[in-house]
Scaffold this active site. Sequence first.
Site, PDB file in Angstrom:
ATOM      1  CE  LYS A 174       8.031 -13.439   3.218  1.00 48.10           C
ATOM      2  NZ  LYS A 174       6.588 -13.281   2.878  1.00 48.10           N
ATOM      3  CG  ASP A 195       4.468 -14.333   8.047  1.00 51.42           C
ATOM      4  OD1 ASP A 195       4.582 -14.223   9.283  1.00 51.42           O
ATOM      5  OD2 ASP A 195       3.631 -15.083   7.511  1.00 51.42           O
TER       6      ASP A 195
END
Length: 216
Positions: free
Chosen positions: A121, A139
């Site tokens: 991420k 997320d």
Amino acid sequence: MLKDEQIVWAIHQMEEDIGPVGPSLDSRTPFQYLVSVILSAQATDVSVNKVTPILFEKYPDPKDLMTADVTDVEKIIKSVGLFHNKARNIIKTARIVHEELNDVVPTDRKGIMALPGAGRKTANVVLSDVFAQNTFAVDTHVSAIAKRLHFVPQTATPLQVENKIVGALQPEELHRAHHTMIEYGRKYSMKLTPDKEVCQLIIDCDQLNEENEAAL
């Protein structure tokens, strides 16, 4: 599940609702932005933006941060949570960037993910926001939306969410879609039983999902 074209439609509906939106972490040098993203794990961007001006005033560059006292860094970033690990990780990352990478942040996913505290991420956020590459970060908001609106099954992993959305959207749409979905998740509850305002899009996607299942 929704079809790819329905996912595209849903994301465009979010964009119309939210309007123009971009990164919510303060814009800085590539190295400082990398550190900010590492600090944002399981923390709000607002909380990160409160501590990074102090952190970067004292340790603006990799060379400065790599020699920082870990206790001092912990005191500065304590409010963002997980500060013990994050302090150690950003100091280690600073050392690698300075000593091994000549103060240059990697511009590829593998290179960023090799840095302490930087997962997929983090890499996708940095590549998209800093280097304008067509990556898509997942997320908690993005994952919740993708599951609640039937883009993916409830058991989908972050990588499966990423692959589904990347496969549905045009590459040039990924940057805006990521930030739009984050803001949309902040605005609306994506729980199966919403406890705050329910958006029309949830109702519409529920109906599309039912129609798709009935057609099978």
